[in-house]
Design an enzyme around this catalytic site. Structure first.
Site, mmCIF file in Angstrom:
data_model
loop_
_atom_site.group_PDB
_atom_site.id
_atom_site.type_symbol
_atom_site.label_atom_id
_atom_site.label_comp_id
_atom_site.label_asym_id
_atom_site.label_seq_id
_atom_site.Cartn_x
_atom_site.Cartn_y
_atom_site.Cartn_z
ATOM 1 N N THR A 22 0.836 -1.202 0.000
ATOM 2 C CA THR A 22 0.000 0.000 0.000
ATOM 3 C C THR A 22 0.869 1.250 0.000
ATOM 4 O OG1 THR A 22 -1.749 -1.153 1.213
ATOM 5 C CG2 THR A 22 -1.803 1.247 1.247
ATOM 6 N N GLN A 42 -6.108 -1.806 -2.546
ATOM 7 C CA GLN A 42 -5.409 -0.602 -2.108
ATOM 8 C C GLN A 42 -4.536 -0.051 -3.241
ATOM 9 O OE1 GLN A 42 -5.477 -3.626 -0.617
ATOM 10 N NE2 GLN A 42 -5.102 -3.452 1.601
ATOM 11 N N GLN A 91 -9.876 2.751 -3.649
ATOM 12 C CA GLN A 91 -9.553 2.379 -2.270
ATOM 13 C C GLN A 91 -8.198 2.968 -1.882
ATOM 14 O OE1 GLN A 91 -9.912 -1.794 -1.337
ATOM 15 N NE2 GLN A 91 -8.927 -1.592 0.654
ATOM 16 N N ASP A 92 -8.166 3.624 -0.701
ATOM 17 C CA ASP A 92 -6.916 4.205 -0.171
ATOM 18 C C ASP A 92 -6.328 5.271 -1.094
ATOM 19 O OD1 ASP A 92 -7.316 2.410 1.831
ATOM 20 O OD2 ASP A 92 -5.449 1.306 1.573
ATOM 21 N N ARG A 98 -14.278 5.066 9.796
ATOM 22 C CA ARG A 98 -14.264 3.868 10.627
ATOM 23 C C ARG A 98 -12.895 3.745 11.285
ATOM 24 N NH1 ARG A 98 -13.745 -1.668 7.077
ATOM 25 N NH2 ARG A 98 -12.172 -0.981 5.560
ATOM 26 N N TRP A 148 -9.591 2.538 11.993
ATOM 27 C CA TRP A 148 -8.506 1.679 11.537
ATOM 28 C C TRP A 148 -7.644 1.239 12.722
ATOM 29 C CZ3 TRP A 148 -3.652 3.659 8.498
ATOM 30 C CH2 TRP A 148 -2.930 2.568 8.035
#
Length: 538
Positions: A300, A330, A352-353, A442, A444
């Site tokens: 990532t 990711q 995502q990410d 959320r 992590w």
């Protein structure tokens, strides 16, 4: 955060009382005259055993007589362990033939190199013999120590991307480096002046901004020009960045003008390549794009189209894009660990990410940020002001989550603050809006911290507002700090919000102002007169 309901002054007093600070006797020939050695100090830290073990096996230190002396000793111990960890990682890499393990090792070696730098600058800044130009505030030290701890966590998380944790964990766990840095954070936190998170300034500018730099940021004259059509000195952005990194002096601002065009490359502004400014022709005209992803074989961390590490980075009028798509997992468009960095009128685009606000103090103004799952994530102290946040269409069955903040220690001065911005659906999400849930964040990590202040929340945001890390899991719900303050729009009502212990609806301006530019990232010390507009308070 469990202590967040207290004011900064109350928190300061609580930290002092938790440490049970009492005068210690003077030192004679390295031994306490009362028999109270360093173990008594270690007992006041969150992780006393690694502290005692280290000093038991390392002779030649003077017993501390006050908290500031003990802080220096702890930072020295953490730096020694960080050097050992980096050396062991380097040695492991020499005989490593597994591509996935090598990718993780490469990240970890870089991250531990940065950890050493952060600990060293902290040590130089808080040492009683620090020279004037190296001296730092306790708030600066807390930021750099927070970054050092984040780096160790990023290394560990990278190994889970490829399921090789059994390979990397023993190397970094043996040093107890994370525990030692957490001890540093706790002790330095007790020394922080209540309500003071500023940096040393000179007439409103931090010491690193020279008079010439102030004028430069108004006029923006380029040192180098990058152009796809050959009309500049370079045709790639990285080539210009590399030239900037070879200059003899890093003290002055180095401006790289990137003309309109699509630049298909991955760029890196490395450690010690400081004071870089990238100026484009606008977020729709100057585009830096790549397609790396975890499913494509990158961690990532290393999937980023643009990775920014050098201090005091500024980007203006540029799009950073990752085109891997929602099915590749990711895939980072922009990763920043640049302290006192600014992104102004930039577009950050992915799924995502998308945006890894990895560490340090960061300011985003009038930016567009696109993504699906956890698309603003990391553990910087970051403020997003007057930005447009655009959830996109995710994979079938997925929900959108805007933030996944990664605060792992209650003493880290980090978090994500979204202020005076707009959260609205991207064009591709609108046709399926009724079938996709979108949450503001959320947890992590255990002490995840995100606040949304005076922001327009379109109906794209779920009435419950926030999501657990995993459905049905109680992880972090009591220890996180999520808060909202005077938001507007169809989804702004807090009537149906989650009922977690860590969620708060802020009613007082004094509570919300702790997360503004002026207080959360000490913005009034380094943003004025740079040419970047900002609002210091609410």
């Amino acid at each position: 955060m469990m202590l967040q309901k207290f004011s900064s002054q109350s928190l300061h007093l609580i930290l002092l009382s938790l440490l049970c600070l009492r005068p210690f006797t003077t030192v004679v020939d390295g031994n306490s005259t009362s028999g109270q050695g360093v173990d008594r100090w270690c007992d006041k830290t969150p992780y006393p055993d690694p502290c005692k073990s280290y000093f038991k096996n390392h002779n030649g230190f003077r017993q501390p007589t006050q908290l500031s002396e003990f802080r220096v000793m702890l930072v020295e111990a953490a730096m020694d362990r960080a050097v050992s960890a980096r050396d062991e990682l380097t040695n492991s890499g020499r005989n490593c033939t597994d591509c996935k393990k090598q990718a993780v090792l490469t990240d970890c070696i870089d991250l531990y190199g940065d950890t050493i730098m952060q600990l060293n600058r902290t040590l130089q800044g808080v040492s009683p013999n620090a020279v004037a130009e190296k001296r730092c505030s306790d708030f600066d030290a807390q930021t750099w120590l927070s970054t050092a701890l984040t780096n160790t966590e990023t290394c560990r998380r990278g190994s889970s991307d490829f399921n090789v944790s059994d390979f990397i964990t023993p190397i970094v766990s043996n040093t107890k480096i994370s525990n030692l840095i957490s001890n540093c954070l706790a002790i330095n936190g007790a020394l922080l002046p209540a309500g003071n998170n500023g940096t040393t300034t000179n007439a409103g500018f931090p010491t690193w901004v020279s008079g010439k730099d102030r004028r430069l940021l108004r006029t923006v004259r380029a040192n180098l020009v990058v152009a796809k059509d050959g009309s500049g000195q370079f045709t790639t952005v990285q080539a210009a960045i590399d030239v900037a990194g070879r200059r003899k002096s890093m003290s002055g601002r180095f401006v790289i003008y990137v003309k309109r065009g699509i630049y298909q490359e991955n760029i890196n502004v490395r450690l010690y390549n400081d004071n870089i400014m990238l100026v484009g022709d606008g977020m729709r005209s100057t585009i830096i794009t790549g397609g790396r992803s975890v499913k494509g074989g990158y961690t990532t961390y290393n999937s980023a189209t643009a990775g920014i590490e050098g201090l005091h980075f500024i980007a203006k009028g540029i799009a950073f894009r990752n085109t891997a798509g929602p099915a590749k997992g990711q895939a980072v468009a922009l990763r920043s660990s640049s302290d006192l960095s600014i992104f102004y009128k930039c577009s950050i685009e992915g799924y995502q990410d998308t945006l890894m606000v990895h560490s340090q103090r960061q300011f985003y103004r009038e930016c567009y940020i696109y993504g699906t799952v956890d698309f603003i994530f990391g553990n910087a102290a970051s403020v997003f002001q007057n930005c447009l946040i655009l959830p996109r269409r995710p994979l079938k069955g997925q929900a959108n989550v805007i933030t996944a903040q990664g605060r792992a220690d209650p003493f880290q001065n980090t978090g994500i603050s979204i202020h005076n911005s707009r959260i609205v659906p991207a064009p591709d999400l609108k046709p399926v809006l009724s079938s996709v849930k979108t949450y503001m964040g959320r947890p992590w990590m255990k002490y995840s911290r995100t606040v949304v202040l005076q922001t327009y929340l379109d109906s794209v945001v779920s009435p419950v507002g926030w999501s657990p890390w995993i459905e049905g899991s109680g992880f972090g719900l009591d220890t996180l700090f999520y808060a909202e303050y005077k938001n507007t729009g169809p989804a702004s009502s807090t009537r149906w919000r989650v009922r977690w212990k860590g969620f708060h609806v802020l009613g007082r301006a004094s509570d919300a102002s702790a997360f503004t530019v002026g207080k959360f990232i000490a913005g009034t010390a380094w943003l004025p007169r740079t040419g970047i507009p900002f609002t210091s308070g609410l």
